[in-house]
Design an enzyme around this catalytic site. Structure first.
Site, mmCIF file in Angstrom:
data_model
loop_
_atom_site.group_PDB
_atom_site.id
_atom_site.type_symbol
_atom_site.label_atom_id
_atom_site.label_comp_id
_atom_site.label_asym_id
_atom_site.label_seq_id
_atom_site.Cartn_x
_atom_site.Cartn_y
_atom_site.Cartn_z
ATOM 1 N N LYS A 1 8.432 -14.590 -2.672
ATOM 2 C CA LYS A 1 8.570 -14.394 -1.228
ATOM 3 C C LYS A 1 9.095 -15.679 -0.568
ATOM 4 C CE LYS A 1 7.528 -11.230 0.977
ATOM 5 N NZ LYS A 1 8.274 -10.004 1.391
ATOM 6 N N TYR B 1 4.200 -14.024 -7.120
ATOM 7 C CA TYR B 1 4.488 -13.224 -5.911
ATOM 8 C C TYR B 1 4.856 -14.143 -4.755
ATOM 9 C CZ TYR B 1 3.415 -10.878 -1.472
ATOM 10 O OH TYR B 1 3.472 -10.418 -0.179
ATOM 11 N N ARG C 1 -9.858 -14.991 3.360
ATOM 12 C CA ARG C 1 -8.610 -14.398 3.825
ATOM 13 C C ARG C 1 -8.755 -14.072 5.306
ATOM 14 N NH1 ARG C 1 -7.400 -16.261 -0.305
ATOM 15 N NH2 ARG C 1 -6.336 -15.317 -2.106
ATOM 16 N N TYR D 1 -13.517 -11.466 -7.810
ATOM 17 C CA TYR D 1 -12.990 -12.575 -8.608
ATOM 18 C C TYR D 1 -13.745 -13.875 -8.297
ATOM 19 C CZ TYR D 1 -8.861 -9.490 -9.057
ATOM 20 O OH TYR D 1 -8.005 -8.436 -9.293
ATOM 21 N N ASN E 1 -14.417 -13.210 0.775
ATOM 22 C CA ASN E 1 -14.302 -11.906 0.106
ATOM 23 C C ASN E 1 -15.655 -11.218 -0.027
ATOM 24 O OD1 ASN E 1 -11.568 -12.291 -0.190
ATOM 25 N ND2 ASN E 1 -11.690 -12.990 -2.322
ATOM 26 N N ASN F 1 -3.269 -11.146 5.523
ATOM 27 C CA ASN F 1 -3.631 -9.962 4.724
ATOM 28 C C ASN F 1 -3.834 -8.732 5.610
ATOM 29 O OD1 ASN F 1 -4.340 -12.184 2.810
ATOM 30 N ND2 ASN F 1 -5.042 -10.455 1.578
ATOM 31 N N ASP G 1 17.599 1.363 -4.443
ATOM 32 C CA ASP G 1 17.109 0.025 -4.794
ATOM 33 C C ASP G 1 17.823 -0.992 -3.900
ATOM 34 O OD1 ASP G 1 16.573 -2.418 -6.029
ATOM 35 O OD2 ASP G 1 16.646 -1.554 -8.045
ATOM 36 N N THR H 1 5.015 -13.466 4.255
ATOM 37 C CA THR H 1 3.559 -13.539 4.116
ATOM 38 C C THR H 1 3.037 -14.965 4.276
ATOM 39 O OG1 THR H 1 1.865 -13.415 2.380
ATOM 40 C CG2 THR H 1 4.094 -13.530 1.621
ATOM 41 N N ASP H 2 1.767 -15.072 4.642
ATOM 42 C CA ASP H 2 1.119 -16.389 4.716
ATOM 43 C C ASP H 2 1.023 -17.047 3.342
ATOM 44 O OD1 ASP H 2 -0.837 -14.694 3.660
ATOM 45 O OD2 ASP H 2 -2.387 -15.198 5.126
ATOM 46 N N GLU H 3 1.164 -16.217 2.277
ATOM 47 C CA GLU H 3 0.972 -16.767 0.925
ATOM 48 C C GLU H 3 2.038 -17.797 0.557
ATOM 49 O OE1 GLU H 3 -0.448 -14.055 -2.000
ATOM 50 O OE2 GLU H 3 -1.181 -12.663 -0.488
ATOM 51 N N PRO I 1 -15.016 -5.160 -8.653
ATOM 52 C CA PRO I 1 -14.787 -6.498 -9.221
ATOM 53 C C PRO I 1 -14.538 -7.551 -8.145
ATOM 54 C CG PRO I 1 -12.850 -5.084 -9.536
ATOM 55 C CD PRO I 1 -13.857 -4.269 -8.790
ATOM 56 N N LYS J 1 -5.253 -3.073 -3.927
ATOM 57 C CA LYS J 1 -5.591 -4.187 -3.042
ATOM 58 C C LYS J 1 -7.086 -4.151 -2.708
ATOM 59 C CE LYS J 1 -1.261 -5.389 -2.934
ATOM 60 N NZ LYS J 1 -0.272 -4.595 -2.282
HETATM 61 P P1 NAD Z 1 3.731 -2.016 -0.792
HETATM 62 O O1 NAD Z 1 3.694 -2.491 -2.207
HETATM 63 O O2 NAD Z 1 2.681 -1.065 -0.327
HETATM 64 O O3 NAD Z 1 5.135 -1.324 -0.501
HETATM 65 C C1 NAD Z 1 6.349 -1.851 -0.959
HETATM 66 C C2 NAD Z 1 7.420 -0.776 -0.826
HETATM 67 O O4 NAD Z 1 8.672 -1.335 -1.257
HETATM 68 C C3 NAD Z 1 7.168 0.464 -1.698
HETATM 69 O O5 NAD Z 1 7.404 1.634 -0.957
HETATM 70 C C4 NAD Z 1 8.199 0.318 -2.823
HETATM 71 O O6 NAD Z 1 8.629 1.569 -3.358
HETATM 72 C C5 NAD Z 1 9.323 -0.406 -2.104
HETATM 73 N N1 NAD Z 1 10.188 -1.158 -3.035
HETATM 74 C C6 NAD Z 1 9.797 -2.009 -4.022
HETATM 75 N N2 NAD Z 1 10.875 -2.478 -4.678
HETATM 76 C C7 NAD Z 1 11.962 -1.947 -4.069
HETATM 77 C C8 NAD Z 1 13.374 -2.069 -4.263
HETATM 78 N N3 NAD Z 1 13.874 -2.840 -5.238
HETATM 79 N N4 NAD Z 1 14.204 -1.390 -3.444
HETATM 80 C C9 NAD Z 1 13.713 -0.584 -2.466
HETATM 81 N N5 NAD Z 1 12.391 -0.413 -2.240
HETATM 82 C C10 NAD Z 1 11.533 -1.095 -3.028
HETATM 83 O O7 NAD Z 1 3.743 -3.331 0.081
HETATM 84 P P2 NAD Z 1 3.152 -3.613 1.536
HETATM 85 O O8 NAD Z 1 1.765 -4.093 1.410
HETATM 86 O O9 NAD Z 1 3.460 -2.466 2.407
HETATM 87 O O10 NAD Z 1 4.043 -4.870 1.956
HETATM 88 C C11 NAD Z 1 5.271 -4.690 2.653
HETATM 89 C C12 NAD Z 1 5.890 -6.038 2.919
HETATM 90 O O11 NAD Z 1 4.999 -6.832 3.709
HETATM 91 C C13 NAD Z 1 6.178 -6.859 1.664
HETATM 92 O O12 NAD Z 1 7.403 -7.509 1.837
HETATM 93 C C14 NAD Z 1 5.032 -7.848 1.604
HETATM 94 O O13 NAD Z 1 5.421 -9.026 0.944
HETATM 95 C C15 NAD Z 1 4.778 -8.087 3.063
HETATM 96 N N6 NAD Z 1 3.404 -8.483 3.420
HETATM 97 C C16 NAD Z 1 2.342 -7.742 2.971
HETATM 98 C C17 NAD Z 1 1.059 -8.111 3.342
HETATM 99 C C18 NAD Z 1 -0.135 -7.308 2.895
HETATM 100 O O14 NAD Z 1 -1.271 -7.728 3.128
HETATM 101 N N7 NAD Z 1 0.033 -6.152 2.284
HETATM 102 C C19 NAD Z 1 0.854 -9.249 4.150
HETATM 103 C C20 NAD Z 1 1.971 -9.977 4.586
HETATM 104 C C21 NAD Z 1 3.243 -9.574 4.218
HETATM 105 P P1 TYD Z 2 -5.598 -8.856 -2.530
HETATM 106 O O1 TYD Z 2 -5.964 -7.625 -1.758
HETATM 107 O O2 TYD Z 2 -5.027 -8.697 -3.901
HETATM 108 O O3 TYD Z 2 -4.644 -9.724 -1.583
HETATM 109 P P2 TYD Z 2 -4.090 -11.240 -1.809
HETATM 110 O O4 TYD Z 2 -4.319 -11.673 -3.183
HETATM 111 O O5 TYD Z 2 -2.649 -11.023 -1.508
HETATM 112 O O6 TYD Z 2 -4.798 -12.061 -0.793
HETATM 113 O O7 TYD Z 2 -6.887 -9.761 -2.674
HETATM 114 C C1 TYD Z 2 -7.593 -10.231 -1.540
HETATM 115 C C2 TYD Z 2 -8.660 -11.173 -2.045
HETATM 116 O O8 TYD Z 2 -9.613 -10.427 -2.828
HETATM 117 C C3 TYD Z 2 -8.138 -12.250 -2.976
HETATM 118 O O9 TYD Z 2 -8.891 -13.451 -2.755
HETATM 119 C C4 TYD Z 2 -8.428 -11.723 -4.371
HETATM 120 C C5 TYD Z 2 -9.695 -10.926 -4.167
HETATM 121 N N1 TYD Z 2 -9.862 -9.745 -5.038
HETATM 122 C C6 TYD Z 2 -11.064 -9.572 -5.724
HETATM 123 O O10 TYD Z 2 -11.989 -10.389 -5.639
HETATM 124 N N2 TYD Z 2 -11.203 -8.457 -6.508
HETATM 125 C C7 TYD Z 2 -10.203 -7.536 -6.639
HETATM 126 O O11 TYD Z 2 -10.374 -6.543 -7.388
HETATM 127 C C8 TYD Z 2 -8.984 -7.719 -5.913
HETATM 128 C C9 TYD Z 2 -7.855 -6.748 -6.034
HETATM 129 C C10 TYD Z 2 -8.867 -8.855 -5.126
#
Ligand code: NAD
Ligand code: TYD
Length: 348
Positions: free
Chosen positions: A162, A158, A222, A215, A257, A187, A68, A134-136, A213, A197
């Site tokens: 971040k 979330y 995105r 939303y 979306n 994203n 962790d 993240t951009d969020e 689904p 996701k």
């Molecule tokens: P993910 O949820 O697929 O993976 C997260 C990983 O972190 C998992 O393997 C989990 O086991 C590990 N983890 C969680 N809590 C932990 C802890 N306390 N200690 C050690 N490991 C831990 O996420 P992802 O989509 O691969 O995102 C990775 C990073 O990129 C994140 O920081 C996220 O905020 C950032 N990010 C993601 C996106 C996206 O679209 N997915 C976009 C921009 C930035």
């Molecule tokens: P998501 O993949 O959860 O990424 P983020 O919220 O970080 O952008 O969602 C992408 C977009 O899709 C977001 O506008 C929420 C929408 N969404 C749906 O409409 N239905 C769904 O079931 C999910 C998971 C997301």
């Protein structure tokens, strides 16, 4: 330290490497830097899956630790053993919908976890710390695009967690002169993304004949980047980026979306020879749902980076991957994830 942060052979400590982007990054990085050593520290939460890196388990330059990032004592031991040159922090709770239901883990991992990593990395005099953000954190923007100096305005737990981590990384750089860089990416989509996701959810539901689904009105926008393009940006930034700086990473592939969902359903329909467009199901909107994300990444592009994947091509690659790797996601959707899914949407 064994080497400088910019030498060709490095020891890189990656956190969250068993997740979606982290596992793609480790595979990408070891392929391109075969002499480097990667230490993967991952807690293996519901989103962490050792199968994501099965093909490199035997690589002698790869070491995995289940830990962790909030646990400073364990981190200290790992740092003492391997003396990493660079830390790349991917570990996070990453799903907005979960953060709305149960924010606590987001605060623990994303804020306290980042703090604890920063502390140990500072104590050990690490050469470079790269925070994957993240951009969020910028929040929603009606028109135009956020730059790296735009104010942060997170709207979900979330995004707030971040943003909190980004603020800490900034403070460590300003206060202690700690060599840290923040990247903020759009994203991602691609292989090994957890099926909660949007993009993998749509592909898997379509293959299973389940409702998809959407939303609200489906008009939220995105900017979608293929995960390999995120990996190439991170590699460039940690090799050429300047400590103290922030870099936006985006592809410019902005879509509503509903457009994304229709594109995937059309592609799946063609592949399985069955019309699945009717699976579209508009559901109640996500609370605090950001309308549009958009970033200006000209700072990164001026360093020579550009994305390699057009959205249509990346989506086709991704659909192929999920169709060819059914076992990977079937195991996931039969486990804990299913309980979450049913809590969210009811049994379908
Ligand atoms: P993910 O949820 O697929 O993976 C997260 C990983 O972190 C998992 O393997 C989990 O086991 C590990 N983890 C969680 N809590 C932990 C802890 N306390 N200690 C050690 N490991 C831990 O996420 P992802 O989509 O691969 O995102 C990775 C990073 O990129 C994140 O920081 C996220 O905020 C950032 N990010 C993601 C996106 C996206 O679209 N997915 C976009 C921009 C930035
Ligand atoms: P998501 O993949 O959860 O990424 P983020 O919220 O970080 O952008 O969602 C992408 C977009 O899709 C977001 O506008 C929420 C929408 N969404 C749906 O409409 N239905 C769904 O079931 C999910 C998971 C997301």
């Amino acid at each position: 330290m064994t080497q400088t942060a910019h030498s060709a052979k490095q020891t890189v400590l990656v956190t969250g490497g068993a997740g979606f982007i982290g596992s793609n990054f480790i595979r990408y990085f070891l392929r391109r830097n075969p002499l480097s050593i990667v230490i993967n520290v991952d807690k293996l939460t519901y989103a962490g899956n050792p199968e994501n890196l099965k093909d490199i388990e035997e690589n002698e330059n790869y070491h995995f630790f289940r830990a962790d990032i909030c646990d400073k004592a364990v981190l200290r031991g790992i740092f003492d053993k391997y003396m990493p040159d660079v830390v790349i922090n991917f570990a996070a709770e990453s799903h907005v919908d979960r953060s709305i239901i149960e924010p606590e883990e987001f605060l623990k991992t994303n804020i306290y976890g980042t703090y604890s990593l920063l502390e140990i990395a500072r104590e050990k005099g690490i050469g470079l710390f790269l925070q994957v953000s993240t951009d969020e954190v910028y929040g929603s923007i009606e028109s135009g695009s956020f730059r790296e100096d735009s104010p942060l305005s997170p709207n979900s737990p979330y995004a707030a967690s971040k943003a909190g981590a980004d603020m800490l990384v900034r403070a460590y750089n300003k206060t202690y002169g700690f060599p840290a860089i923040i990247t903020r990416c759009a994203n991602n989509y691609g292989p090994y993304q957890f099926p909660e996701k949007l993009i993998p959810l749509v592909i898997i539901n379509a293959l299973n004949g389940k409702l998809v689904p959407i939303y609200g009105d489906g008009k939220n926008r995105r900017d979608w980047i293929y995960v390999a393009d995120h990996c190439s940006a991170i590699e460039l930034i940690f090799k050429k980026g300047v400590p103290g700086e922030i870099y936006n990473i985006d592809s410019g592939e902005e879509r509503e979306n509903i457009e994304v969902v229709k594109m995937i359903l059309k592609e799946v329909s063609e592949r399985i020879g069955k019309d699945v467009i009717s699976l579209i199901n508009f559901v109640k909107d996500r609370p605090g749902h950001d309308r549009r994300y958009s970033m200006d990444s000209s700072k990164l592009r001026a360093m020579g980076w550009s994305p390699s994947y057009f959205f249509e091509y990346g989506i086709r690659q991704t659909i192929d991957w999920y169709m060819e790797n059914r076992q990977w996601w079937q195991r996931i959707i039969s486990g804990e994830y299913m309980q979450y899914y049913e809590r969210q949407y009811g049994a379908r």
